[in-house]
Design a protein around this motif. Structure first.
Motif, PDB file in Angstrom:
ATOM      1  N   LEU A 122     -16.909 -13.218   7.368  1.00 31.95           N
ATOM      2  CA  LEU A 122     -17.716 -14.356   6.942  1.00 31.95           C
ATOM      3  C   LEU A 122     -19.136 -13.936   6.590  1.00 31.95           C
ATOM      4  O   LEU A 122     -19.810 -14.597   5.801  1.00 31.95           O
ATOM      5  CB  LEU A 122     -17.750 -15.409   8.060  1.00 31.95           C
ATOM      6  CG  LEU A 122     -18.225 -16.806   7.662  1.00 31.95           C
ATOM      7  CD1 LEU A 122     -17.136 -17.545   6.885  1.00 31.95           C
ATOM      8  CD2 LEU A 122     -18.607 -17.613   8.910  1.00 31.95           C
ATOM      9  N   ALA A 123     -19.586 -12.819   7.163  1.00 33.70           N
ATOM     10  CA  ALA A 123     -20.963 -12.371   6.976  1.00 33.70           C
ATOM     11  C   ALA A 123     -21.054 -11.135   6.087  1.00 33.70           C
ATOM     12  O   ALA A 123     -21.998 -10.348   6.204  1.00 33.70           O
ATOM     13  CB  ALA A 123     -21.597 -12.089   8.336  1.00 33.70           C
ATOM     14  N   ALA A 126     -29.813 -19.842  15.417  1.00 31.57           N
ATOM     15  CA  ALA A 126     -29.865 -19.211  14.094  1.00 31.57           C
ATOM     16  C   ALA A 126     -28.508 -19.234  13.413  1.00 31.57           C
ATOM     17  O   ALA A 126     -28.419 -19.472  12.194  1.00 31.57           O
ATOM     18  CB  ALA A 126     -30.371 -17.778  14.221  1.00 31.57           C
ATOM     19  N   LEU A 127     -27.449 -19.005  14.144  1.00 30.86           N
ATOM     20  CA  LEU A 127     -26.118 -19.016  13.538  1.00 30.86           C
ATOM     21  C   LEU A 127     -25.716 -20.432  13.124  1.00 30.86           C
ATOM     22  O   LEU A 127     -25.061 -20.624  12.083  1.00 30.86           O
ATOM     23  CB  LEU A 127     -25.095 -18.421  14.502  1.00 30.86           C
ATOM     24  CG  LEU A 127     -25.213 -16.907  14.714  1.00 30.86           C
ATOM     25  CD1 LEU A 127     -24.246 -16.435  15.798  1.00 30.86           C
ATOM     26  CD2 LEU A 127     -24.950 -16.134  13.415  1.00 30.86           C
ATOM     27  N   GLN A 128     -26.103 -21.426  13.899  1.00 27.19           N
ATOM     28  CA  GLN A 128     -25.855 -22.806  13.473  1.00 27.19           C
ATOM     29  C   GLN A 128     -26.568 -23.098  12.155  1.00 27.19           C
ATOM     30  O   GLN A 128     -26.001 -23.706  11.243  1.00 27.19           O
ATOM     31  CB  GLN A 128     -26.329 -23.785  14.554  1.00 27.19           C
ATOM     32  CG  GLN A 128     -25.482 -23.803  15.806  1.00 27.19           C
ATOM     33  CD  GLN A 128     -26.006 -24.775  16.851  1.00 27.19           C
ATOM     34  OE1 GLN A 128     -27.039 -25.412  16.659  1.00 27.19           O
ATOM     35  NE2 GLN A 128     -25.295 -24.895  17.967  1.00 27.19           N
ATOM     36  N   LEU A 129     -27.809 -22.657  12.054  1.00 29.42           N
ATOM     37  CA  LEU A 129     -28.567 -22.842  10.816  1.00 29.42           C
ATOM     38  C   LEU A 129     -27.941 -22.048   9.677  1.00 29.42           C
ATOM     39  O   LEU A 129     -27.898 -22.507   8.525  1.00 29.42           O
ATOM     40  CB  LEU A 129     -30.017 -22.419  11.032  1.00 29.42           C
ATOM     41  CG  LEU A 129     -30.857 -23.397  11.861  1.00 29.42           C
ATOM     42  CD1 LEU A 129     -32.092 -22.703  12.445  1.00 29.42           C
ATOM     43  CD2 LEU A 129     -31.281 -24.587  11.007  1.00 29.42           C
ATOM     44  N   GLY A 130     -27.449 -20.847   9.970  1.00 25.80           N
ATOM     45  CA  GLY A 130     -26.785 -20.045   8.939  1.00 25.80           C
ATOM     46  C   GLY A 130     -25.576 -20.747   8.362  1.00 25.80           C
ATOM     47  O   GLY A 130     -25.346 -20.728   7.143  1.00 25.80           O
ATOM     48  N   LEU A 181     -18.895 -22.563  15.231  1.00 23.68           N
ATOM     49  CA  LEU A 181     -19.487 -21.286  15.605  1.00 23.68           C
ATOM     50  C   LEU A 181     -18.419 -20.240  15.925  1.00 23.68           C
ATOM     51  O   LEU A 181     -18.622 -19.048  15.697  1.00 23.68           O
ATOM     52  CB  LEU A 181     -20.396 -21.458  16.823  1.00 23.68           C
ATOM     53  CG  LEU A 181     -21.830 -21.927  16.598  1.00 23.68           C
ATOM     54  CD1 LEU A 181     -22.516 -22.131  17.937  1.00 23.68           C
ATOM     55  CD2 LEU A 181     -22.615 -20.933  15.755  1.00 23.68           C
ATOM     56  N   THR A 182     -17.284 -20.683  16.441  1.00 20.19           N
ATOM     57  CA  THR A 182     -16.227 -19.739  16.823  1.00 20.19           C
ATOM     58  C   THR A 182     -15.552 -19.113  15.613  1.00 20.19           C
ATOM     59  O   THR A 182     -14.814 -18.134  15.757  1.00 20.19           O
ATOM     60  CB  THR A 182     -15.166 -20.440  17.695  1.00 20.19           C
ATOM     61  OG1 THR A 182     -14.481 -21.439  16.917  1.00 20.19           O
ATOM     62  CG2 THR A 182     -15.802 -21.102  18.908  1.00 20.19           C
ATOM     63  N   PRO A 208     -19.837 -31.235  19.315  1.00 23.41           N
ATOM     64  CA  PRO A 208     -18.628 -30.415  19.482  1.00 23.41           C
ATOM     65  C   PRO A 208     -18.153 -29.760  18.182  1.00 23.41           C
ATOM     66  O   PRO A 208     -17.652 -28.626  18.197  1.00 23.41           O
ATOM     67  CB  PRO A 208     -17.594 -31.411  20.015  1.00 23.41           C
ATOM     68  CG  PRO A 208     -18.411 -32.482  20.670  1.00 23.41           C
ATOM     69  CD  PRO A 208     -19.659 -32.593  19.851  1.00 23.41           C
ATOM     70  N   LYS A 209     -18.307 -30.437  17.043  1.00 23.59           N
ATOM     71  CA  LYS A 209     -17.858 -29.858  15.775  1.00 23.59           C
ATOM     72  C   LYS A 209     -18.670 -28.624  15.408  1.00 23.59           C
ATOM     73  O   LYS A 209     -18.137 -27.641  14.887  1.00 23.59           O
ATOM     74  CB  LYS A 209     -17.956 -30.909  14.662  1.00 23.59           C
ATOM     75  CG  LYS A 209     -16.941 -32.032  14.773  1.00 23.59           C
ATOM     76  CD  LYS A 209     -17.052 -32.996  13.597  1.00 23.59           C
ATOM     77  CE  LYS A 209     -16.008 -34.093  13.704  1.00 23.59           C
ATOM     78  NZ  LYS A 209     -16.104 -35.066  12.574  1.00 23.59           N
TER      79      LYS A 209
END
Length: 758
Positions: A409-410, A580-584, A402-403, A396-397
């Protein structure tokens, strides 16, 4: 009865037997006879394994000592003249084309110095093929040994009937390139010359007893120009009616008109990747091989879902016209899950490797044929349900974090020109700055000590002392030869993806889950089983130690989010974008920690960003480019202007637009085997800085200083000097120290020669 089929099986051996014997042969420790003997044993084992599993249609000619496309070039005499003048044995010609050959003259042999042919990714997989290279003087003929016939006969002698596999003529030519002396040649124009050779080969296979041939035309899932589409009718009207035309990795529908009237025995389509194409391909009116067992990933096949697709195919074309198959060759999967004794049993139950996939195709074929395999279907359904409901897959964290991703941020704090000004003032690098891509030789001593530490035979303190000594050796060497931006050499890393996966939550790992990447280079991809996060710093300690040894800038070395995703076995229950975004986000924490620790040149490699590109143009491709670039920028945009972000790309056909959106300050690109000057021109307007790779690290040959000088001179005709970095094609982990020392010294000295001229 519905039959089962496997389009190809891994050739590496369950214990990497092929790698060991091949490298021993290259090192002069093993004879050609022993090499060929081990190859024969591996083929026999693979055929018998499939026969015993009950597979009805077993492939032959799916074995190779290096690459199946390169095998065809050798067989068809598509051998550039530079490889033919030394009177080498056929197997040595094969290896010379694949990896280059450099040998000093002896009393019995002349000196040899040839570079390897270009190597690029096989569609969107992590397998690399050696690109066929043609010229106006190419004369196709059938060379001996005639490998497809020999291997068919070899299986037949064991009492096993096989279906030979060939790469089809359209794909073979279209995936090739013109040699440097024939850049005006369009390879597809050679079709009339090569068709007679295909016909001759097919005739010999029929004469040997083959009743069908699997002929692969994977380019049918690409955006093909009309002149290429039109060649299919011409080719297959000549080749005979006993062919199973095979595609995989994508959607054939946009090219359906090219094959709708072909006089072939049947078709194979990948219904794992694109199940919705079934309705269209069923209208071809031919028998169908339906690929419902994934040849590219390690997740168990959902039997109920796969059987439903097969039953739909049966309804459309009739039971006798359907074959249950793997979606592609199993080349891309590990050999055998049974050897994984250390995997968590809960997670292990979710997987299926090549050996297990044999049982999957057989079981599904039996089920749709009316045989009682209820126990296997029930066990499969239980396993699929357990994975879907497991808490292992969700965090959940991570999902909440991700939100928080938004455009801010990018995005770096300032545009590149402002960042460049601050970086010039901070680092004061010369023109033609020199660096390497990251890794240095992974010596036997490094592997021995890593293994000892893993087994508890040396303490963490002893292992750290050993690693620090290796780092110091690499740093002192780089200082000695005058490299400008240094690396720590990565002695602590087993693999550029596995190393990070082992320190991230959400991954599982195998012991023997090896997959061929190219030649004798095998990788053991991590498996993404759940949401990804970083519990602690992964690289800071080694980078800080390396920086403490020198006043030169020290690069922190990370693998990028898309490459970690693509070079792992990804989840199939959430999108690539989410992974990919989690890894980012996980890598963002690492990048920021490196900067805080004083490491302000940070390389985040993305060699897989091109291979992940969807095979067809359209919304899916543009969406991919957006989220791939976004995940990289999420990882790298939290730093100051003066922190220099590098990235690296290799062994793909890159487009500047694929990397422009990353907004890295410096990118390095594999270039040593690119012959077309237009490739440089495409990047000449790229706004940020680029290092064009100047020597092939996958080859043992050592370029001279003059070779580097000549290469740089050619580049500078079309590329600005003030944006040009000097570096190898890729990391140096697979090379030996003697060749690395000489090659890098020559490279650095060549760069220094140019500094006084600009």
């Amino acid at each position: 009865m519905v039959k089962s089929s496997v389009l190809g099986f891994p050739r590496i051996g369950g214990q990497r037997e092929l790698k060991k014997i091949t490298e021993s042969y290259w090192g002069g420790k093993t004879s050609k006879e022993e090499l060929l003997k081990v190859g024969k044993e591996l083929r026999e084992h693979n055929w018998k394994l499939q026969k015993e599993a009950g597979v009805d249609i077993i492939a032959s000619n799916d074995f190779s000592y290096y690459d199946q496309v390169l095998d065809l070039s050798l067989l068809f005499n598509a051998i550039p003249e530079r490889y033919t003048k030394y009177n080498l044995e056929p197997i040595d010609v094969l290896f010379a084309m694949g990896r280059g050959l450099q040998r000093k003259a002896t009393d019995s042999h002349p000196a040899i110095d040839v570079t390897a042919l270009e190597m690029v990714k096989w569609f969107d997989s992590n397998y690399h093929y050696v690109r066929p290279t043609f010229s106006h003087s190419t004369e196709f003929k059938l060379n001996t040994p005639i490998k497809p016939v020999d291997e068919y006969n070899e299986a037949k002698a064991l009492g096993i009937e096989t279906r030979p596999v060939l790469l089809g003529p359209i794909s073979y030519l279209y995936l090739g390139k013109a040699d440097k002396d024939s850049l005006d040649l369009e390879p597809i124009s050679l079709l009339p010359k090569i068709l007679p050779i295909y016909k001759e080969l097919l005739a010999k296979l029929r004469e040997a007893g083959a009743t069908q041939v699997q002929i692969d035309e994977p380019v049918l899932v690409l955006d093909l120009p009309e002149n290429v589409q039109s060649k299919f009718q011409q080719a297959y009207e000549e080749l005979g009616e006993d062919l199973i035309l095979t595609t995989y990795f994508g959607d054939v529908r946009p090219n359906l008109k090219a094959i709708e009237n072909l006089p072939v025995a049947g078709f194979h389509f990948d219904l794992v990747r694109v199940p919705e194409q079934l309705d269209a391909v069923a209208k071809l009116g031919k028998p169908l091989s339906v690929g419902v067992v994934d040849g590219r990933n390690i997740w168990k096949t959902d039997f109920a879902k796969a059987a439903k697709i097969v039953e739909s195919a049966i309804e459309k074309v009739g039971e006798g016209n359907v074959v249950v198959a793997t979606s592609s060759s199993l080349l891309h999967t590990p050999v055998d899950l049974d050897s994984e004794e250390k995997l968590d049993p809960v997670i292990k139950d979710w997987f299926s490797f090549a050996k297990q996939k044999l049982d999957e195709v057989v079981t599904i074929a039996k089920r749709v044929s009316g045989e009682d395999v209820g126990d296997k279907f029930e066990a499969n359904a239980k396993s699929i349900k357990a994975r879907n409901e497991s808490s292992i897959t969700t965090n959940p964290k991570v999902q909440e974090r991700l939100t928080t991703i938004n455009e801010s941020l990018a995005t770096r704090k300032s545009a590149f020109p402002e960042r460049l000004a601050e970086q010039k003032a901070k680092y004061n690098l010369p023109l033609f700055p020199t660096t390497t891509i990251g890794s240095f030789p992974q010596t036997k001593d490094i592997r021995i000590n890593r293994n000892k530490f893993a087994k508890g035979q040396i303490s963490a303190e002893e292992y750290e002392q050993f690693i620090n000594k290796e780092i110091e050796t690499v740093v002192r060497f780089q200082e000695e030869i005058g490299l400008d931006v240094l690396v720590h050499g990565e002695p602590e890393r087993n693999d550029m993806v596995q190393y990070f996966g082992e320190q991230l939550d959400g991954f599982a790992f195998t012991t023997n889950g090896w997959v061929q990447s190219y030649g004798s280079r095998y990788v053991r991809p991590p498996i993404i089983v759940g949401d990804v996060s970083r519990p602690k710093a992964m690289t800071v300690k080694e980078s800080v130690y390396a920086q403490s040894l020198t006043k030169s800038p020290m690069k922190g070395m990370l693998t990028g989010p898309v490459t970690i995703l693509r070079w792992s076995f990804p989840r199939d229950d959430v999108s690539g974008k989410i992974q990919a975004l989690q890894l980012g986000l996980a890598l963002r924490d690492e990048v920021n920690d490196l900067e805080k620790a004083g490491i302000t040149v940070i390389q985040v490699d993305e060699p897989a960003i091109r291979e992940g590109l969807p095979l067809r143009a359209g919304k899916e491709r543009s969406d991919y480019l957006n989220w791939a670039a976004q995940s990289f920028r999420v990882a790298t945009s939290g730093v100051e202007n003066s922190t220099q972000i590098h990235s690296h790309f290799c062994y793909s056909d890159l487009d500047p637009n694929h990397i422009k959106a990353l907004d890295a300050d410096v990118v390095s690109i594999e270039f040593s085997k690119k012959d077309d000057p237009n490739y440089i021109r495409e990047f000449s307007e790229y706004p940020n800085h680029i290092g064009l790779g100047l020597f092939d690290i996958h080859s043992p040959r050592i370029p001279s200083k003059q070779e580097f000088v000549d290469r740089i001179q050619e580049i500078l005709k079309v590329y600005p000097a003030d944006k040009f970095w000097v570096n190898p094609d890729c990391g140096l982990k697979t090379r030996g120290w003697p060749e690395v020392k000489e090659s890098l010294t020559n490279m650095v000295n060549a760069a220094k020669d140019f500094r006084g001229k600009y």
